[in-house]
Motif scaffolding. Structure first.
Motif, PDB file in Angstrom:
ATOM      1  N   VAL A 128      -3.064  13.465   3.076  1.00  0.00           N
ATOM      2  CA  VAL A 128      -2.561  12.605   4.138  1.00  0.00           C
ATOM      3  C   VAL A 128      -1.033  12.689   4.200  1.00  0.00           C
ATOM      4  CG1 VAL A 128      -2.461  10.533   2.671  1.00  0.00           C
ATOM      5  CG2 VAL A 128      -2.672  10.296   5.150  1.00  0.00           C
ATOM      6  N   ASP A 129      -0.504  12.781   5.414  1.00  0.00           N
ATOM      7  CA  ASP A 129       0.938  12.977   5.584  1.00  0.00           C
ATOM      8  C   ASP A 129       1.541  11.912   6.498  1.00  0.00           C
ATOM      9  OD1 ASP A 129       3.375  14.192   5.149  1.00  0.00           O
ATOM     10  OD2 ASP A 129       3.148  15.610   6.796  1.00  0.00           O
ATOM     11  N   LEU A 130       1.028  10.692   6.401  1.00  0.00           N
ATOM     12  CA  LEU A 130       1.647   9.556   7.064  1.00  0.00           C
ATOM     13  C   LEU A 130       2.449   8.806   6.000  1.00  0.00           C
ATOM     14  CD1 LEU A 130       1.687   8.188   9.879  1.00  0.00           C
ATOM     15  CD2 LEU A 130      -0.043   6.609   8.998  1.00  0.00           C
ATOM     16  N   PRO A 131       3.780   8.737   6.142  1.00  0.00           N
ATOM     17  CA  PRO A 131       4.614   8.195   5.058  1.00  0.00           C
ATOM     18  C   PRO A 131       4.155   6.849   4.507  1.00  0.00           C
ATOM     19  CG  PRO A 131       6.001   9.189   6.722  1.00  0.00           C
ATOM     20  CD  PRO A 131       4.606   9.238   7.267  1.00  0.00           C
ATOM     21  N   ILE A 132       3.745   5.930   5.372  1.00  0.00           N
ATOM     22  CA  ILE A 132       3.349   4.603   4.906  1.00  0.00           C
ATOM     23  C   ILE A 132       2.099   4.654   4.036  1.00  0.00           C
ATOM     24  CG2 ILE A 132       1.942   4.084   6.933  1.00  0.00           C
ATOM     25  CD1 ILE A 132       4.173   1.608   4.987  1.00  0.00           C
ATOM     26  N   LEU A 133       1.269   5.709   4.211  1.00  0.00           N
ATOM     27  CA  LEU A 133       0.054   5.850   3.403  1.00  0.00           C
ATOM     28  C   LEU A 133       0.271   6.691   2.163  1.00  0.00           C
ATOM     29  CD1 LEU A 133      -2.751   6.288   6.109  1.00  0.00           C
ATOM     30  CD2 LEU A 133      -1.939   4.208   4.972  1.00  0.00           C
ATOM     31  N   ARG A 134       1.457   7.309   2.048  1.00  0.00           N
ATOM     32  CA  ARG A 134       1.737   8.076   0.835  1.00  0.00           C
ATOM     33  C   ARG A 134       2.151   7.158  -0.302  1.00  0.00           C
ATOM     34  NH1 ARG A 134       4.459  12.252   4.204  1.00  0.00           N
ATOM     35  NH2 ARG A 134       6.456  11.433   3.485  1.00  0.00           N
ATOM     36  N   GLY A 135       2.720   6.014   0.029  1.00  0.00           N
ATOM     37  CA  GLY A 135       3.047   5.031  -0.990  1.00  0.00           C
ATOM     38  C   GLY A 135       4.222   5.386  -1.872  1.00  0.00           C
ATOM     39  N   GLY A 136       4.966   6.436  -1.548  1.00  0.00           N
ATOM     40  CA  GLY A 136       6.119   6.802  -2.359  1.00  0.00           C
ATOM     41  C   GLY A 136       5.772   7.111  -3.802  1.00  0.00           C
ATOM     42  N   GLY A 137       4.533   7.608  -4.019  1.00  0.00           N
ATOM     43  CA  GLY A 137       4.113   7.928  -5.379  1.00  0.00           C
ATOM     44  C   GLY A 137       3.528   6.749  -6.121  1.00  0.00           C
ATOM     45  N   GLN A 138       3.591   5.555  -5.540  1.00  0.00           N
ATOM     46  CA  GLN A 138       3.035   4.369  -6.171  1.00  0.00           C
ATOM     47  C   GLN A 138       1.962   3.780  -5.259  1.00  0.00           C
ATOM     48  OE1 GLN A 138       6.291   1.748  -6.979  1.00  0.00           O
ATOM     49  NE2 GLN A 138       6.999   2.948  -8.724  1.00  0.00           N
ATOM     50  N   ALA A 139       0.883   3.323  -5.877  1.00  0.00           N
ATOM     51  CA  ALA A 139      -0.235   2.796  -5.115  1.00  0.00           C
ATOM     52  C   ALA A 139      -0.275   1.282  -5.249  1.00  0.00           C
ATOM     53  CB  ALA A 139      -1.543   3.408  -5.623  1.00  0.00           C
ATOM     54  N   SER A 140       0.170   0.576  -4.226  1.00  0.00           N
ATOM     55  CA  SER A 140       0.070  -0.879  -4.238  1.00  0.00           C
ATOM     56  C   SER A 140      -1.387  -1.276  -4.048  1.00  0.00           C
ATOM     57  CB  SER A 140       0.931  -1.486  -3.132  1.00  0.00           C
ATOM     58  OG  SER A 140       0.397  -1.151  -1.868  1.00  0.00           O
ATOM     59  N   ARG A 141      -1.709  -2.500  -4.443  1.00  0.00           N
ATOM     60  CA  ARG A 141      -3.081  -2.959  -4.334  1.00  0.00           C
ATOM     61  C   ARG A 141      -3.555  -2.942  -2.892  1.00  0.00           C
ATOM     62  NH1 ARG A 141      -6.700  -2.332  -7.474  1.00  0.00           N
ATOM     63  NH2 ARG A 141      -7.668  -1.456  -5.629  1.00  0.00           N
ATOM     64  N   SER A 142      -2.711  -3.431  -1.975  1.00  0.00           N
ATOM     65  CA  SER A 142      -3.113  -3.472  -0.571  1.00  0.00           C
ATOM     66  C   SER A 142      -3.315  -2.072  -0.004  1.00  0.00           C
ATOM     67  CB  SER A 142      -2.074  -4.233   0.262  1.00  0.00           C
ATOM     68  OG  SER A 142      -0.811  -3.592   0.209  1.00  0.00           O
ATOM     69  N   LEU A 143      -2.475  -1.122  -0.417  1.00  0.00           N
ATOM     70  CA  LEU A 143      -2.615   0.248   0.070  1.00  0.00           C
ATOM     71  C   LEU A 143      -3.910   0.871  -0.446  1.00  0.00           C
ATOM     72  CD1 LEU A 143      -1.672   2.723   1.553  1.00  0.00           C
ATOM     73  CD2 LEU A 143      -0.143   3.255  -0.353  1.00  0.00           C
ATOM     74  N   VAL A 144      -4.196   0.693  -1.736  1.00  0.00           N
ATOM     75  CA  VAL A 144      -5.436   1.237  -2.303  1.00  0.00           C
ATOM     76  C   VAL A 144      -6.648   0.633  -1.608  1.00  0.00           C
ATOM     77  CG1 VAL A 144      -6.876   1.339  -4.381  1.00  0.00           C
ATOM     78  CG2 VAL A 144      -4.423   1.787  -4.540  1.00  0.00           C
ATOM     79  N   ASP A 145      -6.620  -0.679  -1.401  1.00  0.00           N
ATOM     80  CA  ASP A 145      -7.745  -1.341  -0.732  1.00  0.00           C
ATOM     81  C   ASP A 145      -7.925  -0.807   0.684  1.00  0.00           C
ATOM     82  OD1 ASP A 145      -8.181  -2.844  -2.984  1.00  0.00           O
ATOM     83  OD2 ASP A 145      -7.226  -4.660  -2.219  1.00  0.00           O
ATOM     84  N   PHE A 146      -6.812  -0.572   1.370  1.00  0.00           N
ATOM     85  CA  PHE A 146      -6.889  -0.066   2.745  1.00  0.00           C
ATOM     86  C   PHE A 146      -7.450   1.353   2.765  1.00  0.00           C
ATOM     87  CE2 PHE A 146      -4.627   1.827   6.529  1.00  0.00           C
ATOM     88  CZ  PHE A 146      -5.405   1.191   7.483  1.00  0.00           C
ATOM     89  N   LEU A 147      -7.009   2.207   1.851  1.00  0.00           N
ATOM     90  CA  LEU A 147      -7.521   3.577   1.805  1.00  0.00           C
ATOM     91  C   LEU A 147      -8.992   3.593   1.404  1.00  0.00           C
ATOM     92  CD1 LEU A 147      -4.470   5.399   0.158  1.00  0.00           C
ATOM     93  CD2 LEU A 147      -5.108   5.314   2.581  1.00  0.00           C
ATOM     94  N   ASP A 148      -9.382   2.693   0.511  1.00  0.00           N
ATOM     95  CA  ASP A 148     -10.810   2.556   0.184  1.00  0.00           C
ATOM     96  C   ASP A 148     -11.596   2.174   1.436  1.00  0.00           C
ATOM     97  OD1 ASP A 148     -10.398   3.145  -2.481  1.00  0.00           O
ATOM     98  OD2 ASP A 148     -10.392   1.044  -3.142  1.00  0.00           O
ATOM     99  N   PHE A 149     -11.050   1.226   2.202  1.00  0.00           N
ATOM    100  CA  PHE A 149     -11.703   0.765   3.424  1.00  0.00           C
ATOM    101  C   PHE A 149     -11.875   1.916   4.416  1.00  0.00           C
ATOM    102  CE2 PHE A 149     -11.292  -0.788   7.783  1.00  0.00           C
ATOM    103  CZ  PHE A 149     -12.286  -1.755   7.842  1.00  0.00           C
TER     104      PHE A 149
END
Length: 313
Positions: A226-247
């Motif tokens: 994935v190459d959308l900057p907001i979904l790359r997480g800057g190398g760190q996976a926040s809880r909300s980001l992980v939950d969203f990608l799981d979704f």
């Protein structure tokens, strides 16, 4: 009937003996409002209508008329159309940015009551009639779809970035109905991707077709990431980001075959292999998916940064 020309006794005679019905304001809303709007009332007529709604609010509220009104397309937008209260918003810079400035989403405030009545009518719209103060998830998803359908890959990345950021900020608080509306993102081809760090040109991807980027250094040359900057997480996976990608159903990491192939790609091209590669291979030793690691045996697969070359184990 113009009752101003009739005495009380004449009104009673007309009502009781001639059976002239009394049109309540609720019946007026339920039975006639849509037809009146189809007749394209003038600005003066429309504002007068809204003022009457304000005057009869208590009657409408008591008789369920506000519920009926909430389902009618009677709010005039800047595009000159009439929509339900839940389908538009009072203008704000944030909503304007998220929806691309489309006038069909915004109340035409020039056609609203003046003075204190304007604030009172806004309270009615945003209260019992259900007009939202934040953008609906359905509108956000439709906006992403529109950008993905008409934009270039770079335009898609730029245009969807603030929308996805907004969704992430709200994701943990979404209702069940909002999550259902958001599920449409799973089936849309709307995401840019990269391979070997280069954006894939001219192709849009659905979430299930891509891998997350958190450890892409371990497989970037072999799969679409994935190459959308907001979904790359800057190398760190926040809880909300992980939950969203799981979704969304986006895959976390590729099979071991892709990690080994990426290391072999680095070896063949003489480029340094990331520590992430060796970390992932170490984690997978002894696992059900470990067989591809065996082909590294007897090869110079360990990168030495001081010598800038690959060494055998």
């Amino acid at each position: 009937v113009d009752t101003s020309l009739m005495s009380d006794s004449v009104q009673a005679f007309a009502r009781d003996w001639l059976r002239v019905d009394v049109l309540t304001f609720q019946a007026y809303v339920d039975d006639h409002l849509e037809d009146i709007l189809k007749g394209e009332p003038s600005q003066e007529q429309y504002v007068a209508l809204l003022n009457e709604i304000l005057k009869h609010r208590a009657e409408l509220d008591a008789g369920g008329g506000l519920r009926s009104l909430a389902g009618l397309p009677f709010v005039r937008t800047r595009a000159g159309t009439y929509v339900r209260p839940t389908a538009c918003y009072f203008w704000s810079s944030q909503i304007d940015a998220l929806l691309g400035g489309e006038e069909r989403f915004f109340v035409d405030e020039n056609w609203m009551p003046a003075g204190q009545a304007a604030a009172r009518f806004q309270d009615v719209l945003e209260g019992p009639l259900g007009m939202r103060r934040t953008v609906s998830i359905e509108h956000l998803v439709s906006r992403i779809d529109a950008i993905a359908t008409t934009g270039t890959i770079d335009q898609i990345a730029d245009g969807t970035q603030p929308i996805v950021r907004h969704i992430l900020e709200r994701f943990a608080r979404l209702t069940g109905e909002e999550r259902t509306a958001l599920e449409r993102l799973r089936s849309l081809s709307w995401l840019p991707a990269s391979i070997s760090g280069e954006r894939v040109d001219g192709k849009r991807f659905g979430p299930a077709m891509l891998y997350r980027s958190f450890r892409a250094a371990g497989y970037a040359s072999q799969v679409n990431v994935v190459d959308l900057p907001i979904l790359r997480g800057g190398g760190q996976a926040s809880r909300s980001l992980v939950d969203f990608l799981d979704f969304l159903g986006m895959k976390a990491e590729p099979p071991t075959e892709a990690v080994v192939a990426h290391l072999e790609h680095c070896m063949a091209s003489g480029t340094p292999a990331s520590d992430v590669v060796y970390g992932m291979l170490s984690e997978r030793l002894g696992g059900e998916d470990a067989a591809p690691i065996d082909r590294l045996s007897g090869t110079a697969f360990i990168y030495d940064p001081e010598l800038d070359e690959y060494l055998q184990a």
